[in-house]
Motif scaffolding. Sequence first.
Motif, PDB file in Angstrom:
ATOM      1  N   GLY A   1       0.804  -1.440  -0.034  1.00 33.55           N
ATOM      2  CA  GLY A   1      -0.047   0.201   0.108  1.00 33.55           C
ATOM      3  C   GLY A   1       0.698   1.276   0.061  1.00 33.55           C
ATOM      4  O   GLY A   1       0.202   2.352  -0.131  1.00 33.55           O
ATOM      5  N   LEU A   2       2.272   1.193   0.002  1.00 33.01           N
ATOM      6  CA  LEU A   2       2.966   2.287   0.109  1.00 33.01           C
ATOM      7  C   LEU A   2       3.070   2.797  -1.395  1.00 33.01           C
ATOM      8  O   LEU A   2       3.039   1.883  -2.140  1.00 33.01           O
ATOM      9  CB  LEU A   2       4.149   2.161   0.551  1.00 33.01           C
ATOM     10  CG  LEU A   2       4.676   2.419   2.227  1.00 33.01           C
ATOM     11  CD1 LEU A   2       3.828   1.327   2.926  1.00 33.01           C
ATOM     12  CD2 LEU A   2       6.043   2.422   2.549  1.00 33.01           C
ATOM     13  N   GLY A   3       3.449   4.217  -1.464  1.00 31.84           N
ATOM     14  CA  GLY A   3       3.379   4.546  -2.937  1.00 31.84           C
ATOM     15  C   GLY A   3       5.018   4.126  -3.516  1.00 31.84           C
ATOM     16  O   GLY A   3       5.739   3.814  -2.604  1.00 31.84           O
ATOM     17  N   ASN A   4       5.104   4.455  -4.558  1.00 36.12           N
ATOM     18  CA  ASN A   4       6.547   4.243  -5.079  1.00 36.12           C
ATOM     19  C   ASN A   4       7.765   4.885  -4.653  1.00 36.12           C
ATOM     20  O   ASN A   4       8.716   4.385  -4.037  1.00 36.12           O
ATOM     21  CB  ASN A   4       6.642   4.537  -6.491  1.00 36.12           C
ATOM     22  CG  ASN A   4       5.792   3.802  -7.491  1.00 36.12           C
ATOM     23  OD1 ASN A   4       5.814   2.602  -7.231  1.00 36.12           O
ATOM     24  ND2 ASN A   4       5.485   4.090  -8.620  1.00 36.12           N
ATOM     25  N   SER A   5       7.393   6.141  -4.141  1.00 33.45           N
ATOM     26  CA  SER A   5       8.614   7.133  -3.574  1.00 33.45           C
ATOM     27  C   SER A   5       8.584   6.736  -2.157  1.00 33.45           C
ATOM     28  O   SER A   5       9.674   6.541  -1.466  1.00 33.45           O
ATOM     29  CB  SER A   5       8.300   8.563  -3.623  1.00 33.45           C
ATOM     30  OG  SER A   5       7.064   8.853  -3.198  1.00 33.45           O
ATOM     31  N   ALA A   6       7.640   6.441  -1.256  1.00 30.21           N
ATOM     32  CA  ALA A   6       7.633   5.932  -0.025  1.00 30.21           C
ATOM     33  C   ALA A   6       8.334   4.636   0.002  1.00 30.21           C
ATOM     34  O   ALA A   6       9.104   4.442   1.233  1.00 30.21           O
ATOM     35  CB  ALA A   6       6.103   5.950   0.577  1.00 30.21           C
ATOM     36  N   SER A   7       7.991   3.628  -0.634  1.00 27.82           N
ATOM     37  CA  SER A   7       8.642   2.294  -0.269  1.00 27.82           C
ATOM     38  C   SER A   7      10.043   2.467  -0.916  1.00 27.82           C
ATOM     39  O   SER A   7      10.855   1.732  -0.154  1.00 27.82           O
ATOM     40  CB  SER A   7       7.973   1.418  -1.379  1.00 27.82           C
ATOM     41  OG  SER A   7       8.061   1.761  -2.899  1.00 27.82           O
ATOM     42  N   LEU A   8      10.629   3.305  -1.773  1.00 25.96           N
ATOM     43  CA  LEU A   8      11.865   3.409  -2.103  1.00 25.96           C
ATOM     44  C   LEU A   8      12.607   4.074  -1.113  1.00 25.96           C
ATOM     45  O   LEU A   8      13.705   3.567  -0.558  1.00 25.96           O
ATOM     46  CB  LEU A   8      12.066   4.357  -3.689  1.00 25.96           C
ATOM     47  CG  LEU A   8      13.373   4.186  -4.066  1.00 25.96           C
ATOM     48  CD1 LEU A   8      13.996   2.925  -4.209  1.00 25.96           C
ATOM     49  CD2 LEU A   8      13.379   5.099  -5.392  1.00 25.96           C
ATOM     50  N   LEU A   9      11.913   5.151  -0.416  1.00 25.84           N
ATOM     51  CA  LEU A   9      12.772   5.917   0.840  1.00 25.84           C
ATOM     52  C   LEU A   9      12.766   4.900   1.855  1.00 25.84           C
ATOM     53  O   LEU A   9      13.886   4.834   2.639  1.00 25.84           O
ATOM     54  CB  LEU A   9      11.876   6.960   1.135  1.00 25.84           C
ATOM     55  CG  LEU A   9      12.432   7.787   2.276  1.00 25.84           C
ATOM     56  CD1 LEU A   9      13.868   8.514   1.855  1.00 25.84           C
ATOM     57  CD2 LEU A   9      11.342   9.075   2.549  1.00 25.84           C
ATOM     58  N   ALA A  10      11.623   4.035   2.234  1.00 25.87           N
ATOM     59  CA  ALA A  10      11.758   3.136   3.142  1.00 25.87           C
ATOM     60  C   ALA A  10      13.147   2.251   3.016  1.00 25.87           C
ATOM     61  O   ALA A  10      13.799   1.487   3.910  1.00 25.87           O
ATOM     62  CB  ALA A  10      10.584   2.336   3.196  1.00 25.87           C
ATOM     63  N   ASN A  11      13.459   1.833   1.687  1.00 25.83           N
ATOM     64  CA  ASN A  11      14.222   0.761   1.545  1.00 25.83           C
ATOM     65  C   ASN A  11      15.683   1.466   1.660  1.00 25.83           C
ATOM     66  O   ASN A  11      16.661   0.899   2.037  1.00 25.83           O
ATOM     67  CB  ASN A  11      14.073   0.265  -0.030  1.00 25.83           C
ATOM     68  CG  ASN A  11      15.088  -0.871  -0.315  1.00 25.83           C
ATOM     69  OD1 ASN A  11      15.288  -1.915   0.757  1.00 25.83           O
ATOM     70  ND2 ASN A  11      15.547  -1.121  -1.502  1.00 25.83           N
ATOM     71  N   VAL A  12      15.910   2.549   1.192  1.00 28.37           N
ATOM     72  CA  VAL A  12      17.108   3.353   1.494  1.00 28.37           C
ATOM     73  C   VAL A  12      17.151   3.493   3.028  1.00 28.37           C
ATOM     74  O   VAL A  12      18.306   3.466   3.434  1.00 28.37           O
ATOM     75  CB  VAL A  12      16.965   4.957   0.752  1.00 28.37           C
ATOM     76  CG1 VAL A  12      18.112   5.973   1.117  1.00 28.37           C
ATOM     77  CG2 VAL A  12      17.120   4.670  -0.776  1.00 28.37           C
ATOM     78  N   GLY A  13      16.438   3.929   3.740  1.00 31.88           N
ATOM     79  CA  GLY A  13      16.341   3.975   5.127  1.00 31.88           C
ATOM     80  C   GLY A  13      17.037   2.588   5.863  1.00 31.88           C
ATOM     81  O   GLY A  13      17.911   2.522   6.801  1.00 31.88           O
ATOM     82  N   ASN A  14      16.403   1.491   5.178  1.00 30.08           N
ATOM     83  CA  ASN A  14      16.775   0.184   5.582  1.00 30.08           C
ATOM     84  C   ASN A  14      18.199  -0.143   5.322  1.00 30.08           C
ATOM     85  O   ASN A  14      18.976  -0.737   6.204  1.00 30.08           O
ATOM     86  CB  ASN A  14      15.810  -0.909   5.135  1.00 30.08           C
ATOM     87  CG  ASN A  14      16.270  -2.243   5.552  1.00 30.08           C
ATOM     88  OD1 ASN A  14      16.691  -2.583   6.548  1.00 30.08           O
ATOM     89  ND2 ASN A  14      15.634  -3.132   4.614  1.00 30.08           N
ATOM     90  N   GLY A  15      18.807   0.468   4.186  1.00 26.44           N
ATOM     91  CA  GLY A  15      20.145   0.049   3.670  1.00 26.44           C
ATOM     92  C   GLY A  15      21.004   1.060   4.813  1.00 26.44           C
ATOM     93  O   GLY A  15      22.136   0.597   4.909  1.00 26.44           O
ATOM     94  N   ALA A  16      20.555   2.374   5.158  1.00 29.14           N
ATOM     95  CA  ALA A  16      21.410   3.150   5.791  1.00 29.14           C
ATOM     96  C   ALA A  16      21.550   2.580   7.326  1.00 29.14           C
ATOM     97  O   ALA A  16      22.569   2.511   7.784  1.00 29.14           O
ATOM     98  CB  ALA A  16      20.731   4.431   6.077  1.00 29.14           C
ATOM     99  N   VAL A  17      20.539   2.038   7.754  1.00 28.28           N
ATOM    100  CA  VAL A  17      20.499   1.275   8.947  1.00 28.28           C
ATOM    101  C   VAL A  17      21.489   0.144   8.944  1.00 28.28           C
ATOM    102  O   VAL A  17      22.344  -0.056   9.774  1.00 28.28           O
ATOM    103  CB  VAL A  17      19.103   0.841   9.546  1.00 28.28           C
ATOM    104  CG1 VAL A  17      19.180  -0.065  10.840  1.00 28.28           C
ATOM    105  CG2 VAL A  17      18.148   1.984   9.936  1.00 28.28           C
TER     106      VAL A  17
END
Length: 82
Positions: free
Chosen positions: A30-46
């Motif tokens: 249910g997340l949008g394209n940009s929100a899902s990509l931003l969540a993945n970038v945050g996961n990578g940073a962590v």
Amino acid sequence: MDTTASTVFQQITRVKTRHLLPPTLLHSAGLGNSASLLANVGNGAVNVALTMAAIGLIDRVGRRVLLIGARLEWPLQCSPWR
């Protein structure tokens, strides 16, 4: 079944599917394209930050001490009473 197939694929090919699939899974949740990509970038940073912290801990404490501690903790983690 999808998670099992992803795990089997990762073990056979050594490709870390947990880094490749989250944008698709988050978008389908249910997340949008940009929100899902931003969540993945945050996961990578962590992931990078915790890897650096682990390297520092290994350098400071030593592998032997950490392995002995993990070996002592393992039965507690696997026990049904936790």
